[in-house]
Design a protein around this motif. Structure first.
Motif, PDB file in Angstrom:
ATOM      1  N   GLY A 261       0.818  -1.216   0.000  1.00  0.00           N
ATOM      2  CA  GLY A 261       0.000   0.000   0.000  1.00  0.00           C
ATOM      3  C   GLY A 261       0.844   1.254   0.000  1.00  0.00           C
ATOM      4  N   GLN A 262       1.878   1.284   0.856  1.00  0.00           N
ATOM      5  CA  GLN A 262       2.755   2.443   0.920  1.00  0.00           C
ATOM      6  C   GLN A 262       3.525   2.638  -0.395  1.00  0.00           C
ATOM      7  OE1 GLN A 262       3.596   4.969   3.224  1.00  0.00           O
ATOM      8  NE2 GLN A 262       1.582   4.351   4.003  1.00  0.00           N
ATOM      9  N   PHE A 263       3.987   1.537  -0.943  1.00  0.00           N
ATOM     10  CA  PHE A 263       4.739   1.609  -2.198  1.00  0.00           C
ATOM     11  C   PHE A 263       3.887   2.221  -3.298  1.00  0.00           C
ATOM     12  CE2 PHE A 263       6.081  -0.031  -6.284  1.00  0.00           C
ATOM     13  CZ  PHE A 263       7.466   0.098  -6.246  1.00  0.00           C
ATOM     14  N   ILE A 264       2.673   1.717  -3.460  1.00  0.00           N
ATOM     15  CA  ILE A 264       1.793   2.207  -4.531  1.00  0.00           C
ATOM     16  C   ILE A 264       1.415   3.668  -4.293  1.00  0.00           C
ATOM     17  CG2 ILE A 264      -0.492   1.937  -5.574  1.00  0.00           C
ATOM     18  CD1 ILE A 264      -0.214  -1.086  -5.035  1.00  0.00           C
ATOM     19  N   LYS A 265       1.082   3.998  -3.056  1.00  0.00           N
ATOM     20  CA  LYS A 265       0.658   5.367  -2.728  1.00  0.00           C
ATOM     21  C   LYS A 265       1.773   6.372  -3.020  1.00  0.00           C
ATOM     22  CE  LYS A 265      -1.326   8.061   1.111  1.00  0.00           C
ATOM     23  NZ  LYS A 265      -0.310   9.116   1.214  1.00  0.00           N
ATOM     24  N   ARG A 266       2.968   6.090  -2.549  1.00  0.00           N
ATOM     25  CA  ARG A 266       4.075   7.032  -2.747  1.00  0.00           C
ATOM     26  C   ARG A 266       4.463   7.142  -4.225  1.00  0.00           C
ATOM     27  NH1 ARG A 266       8.493   6.036   2.094  1.00  0.00           N
ATOM     28  NH2 ARG A 266       7.012   5.714   3.809  1.00  0.00           N
ATOM     29  N   LEU A 267       4.464   6.003  -4.924  1.00  0.00           N
ATOM     30  CA  LEU A 267       4.873   6.017  -6.327  1.00  0.00           C
ATOM     31  C   LEU A 267       3.873   6.778  -7.191  1.00  0.00           C
ATOM     32  CD1 LEU A 267       6.866   5.063  -8.482  1.00  0.00           C
ATOM     33  CD2 LEU A 267       5.538   2.941  -8.674  1.00  0.00           C
ATOM     34  N   THR A 268       2.588   6.535  -6.994  1.00  0.00           N
ATOM     35  CA  THR A 268       1.580   7.196  -7.832  1.00  0.00           C
ATOM     36  C   THR A 268       1.400   8.673  -7.461  1.00  0.00           C
ATOM     37  OG1 THR A 268      -0.161   6.327  -6.372  1.00  0.00           O
ATOM     38  CG2 THR A 268       0.336   5.086  -8.378  1.00  0.00           C
ATOM     39  N   GLU A 269       1.655   9.032  -6.209  1.00  0.00           N
ATOM     40  CA  GLU A 269       1.612  10.448  -5.833  1.00  0.00           C
ATOM     41  C   GLU A 269       2.746  11.212  -6.500  1.00  0.00           C
ATOM     42  OE1 GLU A 269       1.697  10.595  -1.592  1.00  0.00           O
ATOM     43  OE2 GLU A 269      -0.498  10.369  -1.376  1.00  0.00           O
ATOM     44  N   ARG A 270       3.899  10.575  -6.557  1.00  0.00           N
ATOM     45  CA  ARG A 270       5.055  11.213  -7.184  1.00  0.00           C
ATOM     46  C   ARG A 270       4.915  11.228  -8.710  1.00  0.00           C
ATOM     47  NH1 ARG A 270      10.521  11.601  -5.589  1.00  0.00           N
ATOM     48  NH2 ARG A 270      11.542  13.010  -7.055  1.00  0.00           N
ATOM     49  N   HIS A 271       4.263  10.200  -9.246  1.00  0.00           N
ATOM     50  CA  HIS A 271       4.114  10.090 -10.698  1.00  0.00           C
ATOM     51  C   HIS A 271       2.658   9.754 -11.036  1.00  0.00           C
ATOM     52  CE1 HIS A 271       8.498  10.156 -11.187  1.00  0.00           C
ATOM     53  NE2 HIS A 271       8.543   9.323 -10.161  1.00  0.00           N
ATOM     54  N   PRO A 272       1.782  10.738 -11.037  1.00  0.00           N
ATOM     55  CA  PRO A 272       0.350  10.482 -11.289  1.00  0.00           C
ATOM     56  C   PRO A 272       0.070   9.968 -12.699  1.00  0.00           C
ATOM     57  CG  PRO A 272       0.813  12.846 -11.220  1.00  0.00           C
ATOM     58  CD  PRO A 272       2.047  12.151 -10.727  1.00  0.00           C
ATOM     59  N   GLU A 273       1.044  10.044 -13.589  1.00  0.00           N
ATOM     60  CA  GLU A 273       0.853   9.513 -14.947  1.00  0.00           C
ATOM     61  C   GLU A 273       0.817   7.990 -14.968  1.00  0.00           C
ATOM     62  OE1 GLU A 273       5.343  10.439 -14.561  1.00  0.00           O
ATOM     63  OE2 GLU A 273       3.424  11.172 -13.801  1.00  0.00           O
ATOM     64  N   ILE A 274       1.253   7.356 -13.889  1.00  0.00           N
ATOM     65  CA  ILE A 274       1.205   5.892 -13.812  1.00  0.00           C
ATOM     66  C   ILE A 274      -0.246   5.449 -13.701  1.00  0.00           C
ATOM     67  CG2 ILE A 274       1.811   3.855 -12.450  1.00  0.00           C
ATOM     68  CD1 ILE A 274       4.357   5.309 -11.583  1.00  0.00           C
ATOM     69  N   THR A 275      -0.697   4.632 -14.640  1.00  0.00           N
ATOM     70  CA  THR A 275      -2.083   4.178 -14.650  1.00  0.00           C
ATOM     71  C   THR A 275      -2.220   2.709 -14.262  1.00  0.00           C
ATOM     72  OG1 THR A 275      -1.879   3.795 -17.039  1.00  0.00           O
ATOM     73  CG2 THR A 275      -2.842   5.879 -16.346  1.00  0.00           C
ATOM     74  N   SER A 276      -1.128   1.947 -14.278  1.00  0.00           N
ATOM     75  CA  SER A 276      -1.195   0.531 -13.917  1.00  0.00           C
ATOM     76  C   SER A 276       0.121   0.078 -13.294  1.00  0.00           C
ATOM     77  CB  SER A 276      -1.486  -0.347 -15.138  1.00  0.00           C
ATOM     78  OG  SER A 276      -2.828  -0.212 -15.556  1.00  0.00           O
ATOM     79  N   ILE A 277       0.002  -0.777 -12.279  1.00  0.00           N
ATOM     80  CA  ILE A 277       1.169  -1.426 -11.675  1.00  0.00           C
ATOM     81  C   ILE A 277       0.866  -2.919 -11.592  1.00  0.00           C
ATOM     82  CG2 ILE A 277       2.708  -1.578  -9.684  1.00  0.00           C
ATOM     83  CD1 ILE A 277       1.917   1.290  -8.961  1.00  0.00           C
TER      84      ILE A 277
END
Length: 427
Positions: A261-277
């Motif tokens: 959860g923390q990984f996804i939250k921090r990564l997508t906040e920093r890079h909102p262009e990410i649409t899928s992981i």
């Protein structure tokens, strides 16, 4: 296409790692039967002899000069009727009795191509040569192989051969107890830490840097290849050129991502262009990057990109040219040479996710795509459905076998687009 700083070549990646080779095809089924069209693939394996007065290449023990070309990447080949297509800068040849042309003239600012990893990273070849020198060497190879069939036209190089790779892969590990990510040194499995790269998409590189920081901060253990322990093996970042969507694939050993959860939250906040992981599981002792099992961690698990007015779904395993800028030029040239009028039956051999076949279906009577890879066939059928196309179908099978059967049954297509894998077409 030899990897010029990877960048300097505008190279593209072949399906399942297929390497580009110079290929040509003949137009036989459409009139006139004597006409032949060729397009050389961006990237050919072999050695090209260069004249000493050209001053490029490397000296051999015999004192002669050669320029070494190694296969890197692939793409569609095309020929007029019975077409095919290539991988980095598209190359086209038209019939003529004149096999000699003026050399390519292209001025490039060499200061842009100063790579800090020269001699260390195994990702590029020939970084000591200019982009112009690479184009000239490939042009000479094309002339040598194809001048007997007609005039060899100049290679269509990139205007700016930088940051063109829209799919970036990194291997993760440790060095002196520190987390590192990068590429393998040529001929080894020793990781060369890469902070930036001249040929890779800048957005993807920034995302990779953020992931490296999160791996350190959250205590995610990189995989140790020798010891067979650890978790994170590779990361793949795939960017869509026209839609700006981004897919991140974490290749791991079996198990759950720590602090997911923390990984996804921090990564997508920093890079909102990410649409899928996506988490891809690879437990084998293999040089293959991706495993068979995948779990979607965020978003739909895929992204979309556009070529012309067609939309394509891209997953972690989808075959898609890594240089979309040259891909569009290449595909448009293939369709131009095919001269489709709406009456033709087209075969898209080794069709991948159906890119060139779907574009051809806009102006052809019927298109049949053939692909051996099951994941690619599934992607192609989804793409056809999403684009609501009725005159194209994709079948699973070996393209060489299918073409032989079609010929035996008198069902030869009018036009063939061919993008063979590394082993090439069957007989």
């Amino acid at each position: 296409m030899a990897d010029y700083n990877k960048k300097l070549n505008g190279r593209t990646e072949g399906r399942k790692g297929a390497q580009g080779r110079v290929e040509g095809r003949t137009s036989q089924s459409r009139r006139p039967a004597s006409r032949m069209e060729y397009t050389g693939k961006d990237g050919g394996a072999g050695y090209v002899r260069l004249r000493k007065d050209q001053g490029i290449g490397r000296k051999t023990p015999a004192g002669k000069r050669f320029s070494e070309e190694k296969p890197n990447g692939s793409g569609k080949h095309f020929s007029g009727n019975r077409s095919q297509q290539g991988n980095r800068p598209a190359q086209t040849n038209r019939p003529s009795n004149n096999a000699h042309q003026a050399p390519i003239k292209k001025t490039i600012d060499k200061s842009k191509y100063l790579c800090p990893y020269v001699g260390k990273c195994g990702g590029c070849d020939g970084v000591d040569k200019s982009y112009q020198a690479h184009l000239m060497a490939k042009q000479l190879m094309e002339r040598k192989l194809l001048s007997g069939f007609g005039e060899v036209e100049p290679i269509i190089g990139m205007k700016e051969p930088l940051h063109y790779r829209y799919k970036v892969n990194r291997v993760f590990g440790r060095h002196n107890r520190e987390v590192v990510c990068g590429t393998y040194r040529a001929g080894t499995h020793r990781i060369v830490a890469i902070e930036d790269c001249l040929i890779e998409n800048e957005k993807a590189v920034k995302i990779m840097t953020t992931i490296k920081g999160l791996v350190k901060a959250l205590g995610i253990e990189p995989y140790d290849e020798d010891g067979g322990y650890g978790f994170l093996r590779h990361v793949q970042v795939r960017c869509a050129c026209r839609t700006d969507e981004v897919l991140v694939t974490l290749v791991t050993a079996d198990g759950q991502l720590r602090y997911k959860g923390q990984f996804i939250k921090r990564l997508t906040e920093r890079h909102p262009e990410i649409t899928s992981i996506v988490q891809n599981i690879n437990t084998g002792k293999t040089s293959m990057v991706l495993g068979d099992k995948e779990y979607v961690l965020y978003g739909p698990g895929y992204i979309h990109d556009r070529i012309g007015d067609c939309t394509f779904r891209l997953s972690s395993k989808s075959f898609y040219q890594v240089n979309p800028i040259q891909m569009e030029i290449l595909y448009s040239k293939a369709l131009e040479l095919a001269q489709l009028s709406g009456k033709e039956k087209v075969l898209d051999a080794y069709c991948g996710i159906g890119t060139i076949g779907m574009l051809a279906a806009k102006t052809a009577r019927e298109v049949v795509g053939v692909e051996l890879n099951g994941d690619a066939v599934a992607d192609a059928r989804l793409n056809i459905k999403e684009n609501d196309m009725k005159n194209i179908k994709v079948i699973k099978g070996d393209a060489g076998v299918v073409m032989q059967k079609m010929a035996a049954q008198g069902e030869a297509p009018d036009v063939v687009f061919m993008d063979p894998p590394r082993s090439g077409s069957d007989s």
